[in-house]
Design an enzyme around this catalytic site. Structure first.
Site, PDB file in Angstrom:
ATOM      1  N   CYS A  27      -2.858  -1.036   7.056  1.00 42.22           N
ATOM      2  CA  CYS A  27      -2.154   0.255   7.112  1.00 42.22           C
ATOM      3  C   CYS A  27      -2.471   1.005   8.397  1.00 42.22           C
ATOM      4  CB  CYS A  27      -2.494   1.113   5.899  1.00 42.22           C
ATOM      5  SG  CYS A  27      -1.640   0.558   4.413  1.00 42.22           S
TER       6      CYS A  27
ATOM      7  N   CYS B  36       0.826  -1.204   0.000  1.00 42.24           N
ATOM      8  CA  CYS B  36       0.000   0.000   0.000  1.00 42.24           C
ATOM      9  C   CYS B  36       0.865   1.261   0.000  1.00 42.24           C
ATOM     10  CB  CYS B  36      -0.885   0.032   1.237  1.00 42.24           C
ATOM     11  SG  CYS B  36      -2.205  -1.185   1.256  1.00 42.24           S
TER      12      CYS B  36
ATOM     13  N   GLU C 236       0.562   3.886   1.894  1.00 44.50           N
ATOM     14  CA  GLU C 236       0.915   4.301   3.256  1.00 44.50           C
ATOM     15  C   GLU C 236       2.135   3.520   3.748  1.00 44.50           C
ATOM     16  OE1 GLU C 236      -1.977   3.323   2.061  1.00 44.50           O
ATOM     17  OE2 GLU C 236      -3.677   4.238   3.112  1.00 44.50           O
TER      18      GLU C 236
END
Ligand SMILES: [Zn+2]
Length: 140
Positions: A90, A54, A56
């Site tokens: 995340c 991801c 993040e």
């Protein structure tokens, strides 16, 4: 907050447009601001087995690789008009380096602000380092 610093939006759009998303076609960008005033960006990177990274997580990895450990503010931008909030994995990853008051701002695909959260609101009653007797920025 209804307006985001234009330099933040510019960087978010640029990093989002670098995302590698041939499978989902859902590019995401993330930008971290630290207490020291530095910024670290990340984009999602997919792979054929669908276990991609991801945006993040990429931004957090860049922050840690540069010797920093504390997220002051995190911005997320998705590809379209819908709310692109951090996924559960995340949220836990962010929590490791956040305080309860750390702000998370979500922007739409054009860079317009949609919604803001605190870390505590995104992951209430969360499990963290202090639960296993380790120091945590959540309780500084
Ligand atoms: Zn995620």
């Amino acid at each position: 907050m209804s307006t985001i610093d234009p330099s933040v939006v510019e960087r978010l759009l640029a990093v989002r447009d670098q995302a590698y998303t041939p499978y989902s076609e859902h590019p995401v960008g993330a930008l971290i601001e630290t207490a020291a005033g530095r910024r670290y960006a990340g984009c999602n990177v997919e792979i054929a087995n669908y276990k991609g990274l991801c945006a993040e997580a990429g931004a957090i990895a860049a922050m840690v690789a540069n010797g920093e450990r504390r997220i002051d503010t995190l911005y997320v931008i998705g590809p379209a008009e819908h709310l692109c909030t951090p996924c559960g994995d995340c949220r836990q990853r962010m929590r490791e380096f956040a305080s309860p008051a750390t702000r998370i701002h979500v922007l739409d695909g054009r860079g317009q602000w949609l919604k803001s959260y605190t870390m505590d609101a995104l992951l209430p009653d969360s499990f963290g380092p202090e639960n296993i007797g380790k120091p945590s920025p959540m309780h500084d």
